[in-house]
Scaffold this motif. Structure first.
Motif, PDB file in Angstrom:
ATOM      1  N   GLY A  65     -17.157 109.129 -45.968  1.00  0.00           N
ATOM      2  CA  GLY A  65     -18.331 109.939 -45.699  1.00  0.00           C
ATOM      3  C   GLY A  65     -18.020 111.003 -44.669  1.00  0.00           C
ATOM      4  O   GLY A  65     -16.887 111.096 -44.164  1.00  0.00           O
ATOM      5  N   ASP A  66     -19.021 111.808 -44.329  1.00  0.00           N
ATOM      6  CA  ASP A  66     -18.816 112.855 -43.332  1.00  0.00           C
ATOM      7  C   ASP A  66     -18.521 112.289 -41.951  1.00  0.00           C
ATOM      8  O   ASP A  66     -17.776 112.886 -41.173  1.00  0.00           O
ATOM      9  CB  ASP A  66     -20.070 113.737 -43.254  1.00  0.00           C
ATOM     10  N   PRO A  68     -17.287 108.822 -41.167  1.00  0.00           N
ATOM     11  CA  PRO A  68     -16.953 107.513 -41.726  1.00  0.00           C
ATOM     12  C   PRO A  68     -16.852 106.387 -40.718  1.00  0.00           C
ATOM     13  O   PRO A  68     -16.950 105.218 -41.095  1.00  0.00           O
ATOM     14  CB  PRO A  68     -15.594 107.771 -42.394  1.00  0.00           C
ATOM     15  N   LEU A 117     -20.573 112.312 -50.572  1.00  0.00           N
ATOM     16  CA  LEU A 117     -19.999 112.017 -49.262  1.00  0.00           C
ATOM     17  C   LEU A 117     -20.749 112.719 -48.133  1.00  0.00           C
ATOM     18  O   LEU A 117     -20.715 112.253 -46.992  1.00  0.00           O
ATOM     19  CB  LEU A 117     -18.516 112.399 -49.245  1.00  0.00           C
ATOM     20  N   THR A 120     -24.117 110.199 -48.017  1.00  0.00           N
ATOM     21  CA  THR A 120     -24.011 108.740 -48.071  1.00  0.00           C
ATOM     22  C   THR A 120     -22.761 108.282 -47.330  1.00  0.00           C
ATOM     23  O   THR A 120     -21.735 108.962 -47.346  1.00  0.00           O
ATOM     24  CB  THR A 120     -23.898 108.261 -49.537  1.00  0.00           C
ATOM     25  N   ARG A 121     -22.846 107.134 -46.681  1.00  0.00           N
ATOM     26  CA  ARG A 121     -21.656 106.486 -46.130  1.00  0.00           C
ATOM     27  C   ARG A 121     -21.349 105.305 -47.040  1.00  0.00           C
ATOM     28  O   ARG A 121     -22.147 104.385 -47.185  1.00  0.00           O
ATOM     29  CB  ARG A 121     -21.899 106.026 -44.697  1.00  0.00           C
TER      30      ARG A 121
END
Length: 458
Positions: A65-66, A68, A117, A120-121
Motif C-alpha cells: 500500500g501507500d 505499508p 494500493l 487499501t492496505r
C-alpha cells in the motif's frame, strides 16, 4: 548513510534475484522471494512476522500500500491467508503471483493497481502452516500434511463463537496452537475489515456461520449472520469473477453449489473455524475460498489456475470499499475508542466498536440505514445514511459522527462503554485495543532481515 539503508543494500547484494516461476516453492524459497520483493519495493511493501510455528518457522506477512508499514486513518485493512491446511497448496502459489501482479502493475502505472494500493492496505500471509506443507505429499484427497506439527487442525483451533458465548471463555487465557495464537494476536493489532482464507478440495466460496447452537441463527438449514446479505454478495463477487466457480458443479464427489457459493454450516458444521472468529470477535468479514478440486494440483496446471482466479482475487479486494466508514468524535472533538456503532436490524453477537483511532467500518450493500452510536456520558446519536456502491470509486461512503455530552455528566468517560448482556465479554476476550502485539511486531520487523540472513547462511 543511515544504518537501515546500509542493511537494505547489503540484502540486495546477498539475496539473489528470484524469478517467480509457476511451481511449488519451498518455505525457504518463499522467504527469499518475500525478502527480495520487500527490499526492492520499500515504498509500497513492508514485510513482518506475526509469530512462529511449532517448529519455529516464521509466519511472514507482506503488506502492500501507500503506507505499508502503518495504518492510515480512512484506509481499510484487507488480508488474504493461505495454506492453513498444509496439504492444500494452491493458495500459496496464487498469493505469491498476486504479490507479483500488484507490484508489476504499480511499477507499470496501471490504473487498477494504483487505485487498489492508493486506497487499501493489503496484507498477504502466503502460508499459515509451513510445517504442514513440509510434511505434505502431492495427493489430491489424502490428508498428509493437513495438520500442524502438533497434529492439530488449525481451522478447528479458534475459540468457537457459539460455545464461547455459552461458556464465556477469555481468548487470552485459552490454550491455542502457536499458529492460531499468532493470527488471534494479529487481529488485535489491526482493524481488518475484509478477509479471505484460501483452501483446496472443492470449488466454492463459503461464508459464515460455520457453526450454530440451534438458536435463531438457524434458517432453512443455514446458520445465518446479521450481515447475511453482505456475505452472500461477497461470495458471489468471487464466484462470478472466477472462470468456473459460478457453474457450481466442477468437482466430482462434491455436491453442486448453486452459483458456486454456500453457507458454511449448511455445507457441513465446523467448530472452532477461523472465519467465524474473524467476524464475531474481530469485526472482520471473512470468506473461506475453496479454489481447486485437487488439494495439491499438478504443477503444470498452475498457470491456468492462476488465470482462473486472478480477476476474482482482485475483485474481492475491491469489496473492502463497500458501505460506510468514518470516525466518532466526542463533544470536545476528540476521536474516541470503543464507541458502539450499530446498524438497525443487524444485532451482531459482539457489537461493532470504534478502534483506537476512533474509526468504524461497516460493509453494507447500497440502501438507507439507521445508525445508532453509543458512548458513555454522551447522548445516544441516531442518524439515517444513504449508502451508495463504493467499490467502483474505491471508497466507502465517508461519514463522521459528532457526539454531544449529556447534561448529567459527573466525570470523565470511562475507557470502555457500558454494555448489556454478552457484549462486555466480547471486548475482554479479544481485547481489540491491542498495543502489546503491535509493539512486539515492531521489534520483529526491525530485526527480521538479520534473522532471514542467518537462515540463508546456516
Amino acid at each position: 548513510m543511515s544504518s537501515s539503508l546500509l542493511l537494505l543494500l547489503l540484502l540486495l547484494f546477498i539475496v539473489p534475484a528470484f524469478m517467480l516461476e509457476f511451481r511449488y516453492h519451498s518455505n525457504r524459497e518463499m522467504e527469499q522471494y518475500l525478502l527480495q520483493v520487500n527490499a526492492s519495493n520499500p515504498d509500497i511493501t513492508h514485510l513482518y512476522s506475526i509469530g512462529t510455528t511449532v517448529r519455529g518457522q516464521q509466519l511472514w506477512v507482506l503488506a502492500l500500500g501507500d503506507s505499508p508499514d502503518h495504518h492510515t486513518v480512512g484506509v481499510p485493512e484487507f488480508k488474504y491467508v493461505a495454506n492453513m491446511h498444509g496439504n492444500e497448496v494452491l493458495g500459496r502459489v496464487l498469493l505469491l503471483q498476486l504479490i507479483e501482479e500488484l507490484v508489476r502493475g504499480y511499477r507499470s502505472s496501471e490504473t487498477w493497481s494504483l487505485q487498489l494500493l492508493h486506497s487499501t492496505r493489503i496484507h498477504i500471509l502466503p502460508t499459515m502452516n509451513p510445517d504442514g506443507f513440509d510434511n505434505a505429499d502431492n495427493n489430491c484427497v489424502y490428508v498428509q500434511g493437513r495438520f500442524n506439527s502438533n497434529g492439530a487442525d488449525l481451522n478447528r483451533g479458534f475459540p468457537d463463537t457459539f460455545a464461547g458465548l455459552r461458556q464465556q471463555p477469555n481468548v487470552n487465557e485459552q490454550k491455542m496452537e502457536p499458529e492460531v495464537r499468532a493470527v488471534v494476536d494479529w487481529l488485535k493489532s489491526e482493524t481488518f475489515v475484509l478477509s479471505a482464507n484460501l483452501h483446496g478440495g472443492a470449488l466454492v466460496a463459503s461464508y459464515p456461520y460455520d457453526n450454530s447452537n440451534g438458536g435463531p441463527e438457524l434458517v432453512g438449514g443455514a446458520s445465518v449472520t446479521p450481515d447475511n446479505d453482505v456475505f452472500l454478495h461477497l461470495a458471489k463477487v468471487y464466484s462470478s469473477s472466477h472462470a468456473h466457480m459460478s457453474k457450481g458443479n466442477q468437482c466430482e464427489d462434491v455436491s453442486p453449489f448453486q452459483d458456486g457459493v454456500t453457507n458454511g454450516y449448511q455445507w457441513y458444521p465446523l467448530e472452532g473455524g477461523m472465519q467465524d472468529f474473524n467476524y464475531v470477535w474481530a469485526q472482520c468479514l471473512e470468506l473461506t475460498l475453496e479454489l481447486s478440486c485437487c488439494k495439491f494440483p499438478p504443477p503444470e496446471d498452475l498457470p491456468a489456475l492462476w488465470t482462473d482466479n486472478k480477476q476474482a482475487l482482485l475483485a474481492y479486494i475491491q469489496q473492502v470499499h463497500l458501505g460506510v466508514k468514518g470516525r466518532v468524535f466526542d463533544a470536545a472533538g476528540v476521536p474516541v475508542q470503543g464507541a458502539l456503532v450499530e446498524v438497525r436490524g443487524r444485532q451482531n453477537l459482539c457489537p461493532f466498536r470504534t478502534n483506537r483511532f476512533g474509526e468504524y467500518y461497516r460493509l453494507l450493500l447500497p440502501g438507507n440505514y439507521s445508525f445508532t452510536v453509543t458512548y458513555p456520558d454522551h447522548e445516544v446519536l441516531t442518524d439515517t445514511l444513504a449508502v451508495p456502491y463504493g467499490p467502483d470509486q474505491f471508497s466507502a461512503k465517508q461519514h463522521d459522527f459528532l457526539l454531544r455530552r449529556t447534561t448529567t455528566l459527573t466525570g470523565l468517560a470511562p475507557t470502555e462503554p457500558a454494555q448489556a448482556d454478552l457484549t462486555p465479554t466480547c471486548s475482554q476476550r479479544l481485547n481489540l485495543a491491542g498495543g502489546g502485539a503491535t509493539a512486539r511486531w515492531s521489534a520483529l520487523t526491525v530485526g527480521f532481515s538479520l534473522v532471514v540472513l542467518r537462515s540463508l547462511v546456516d
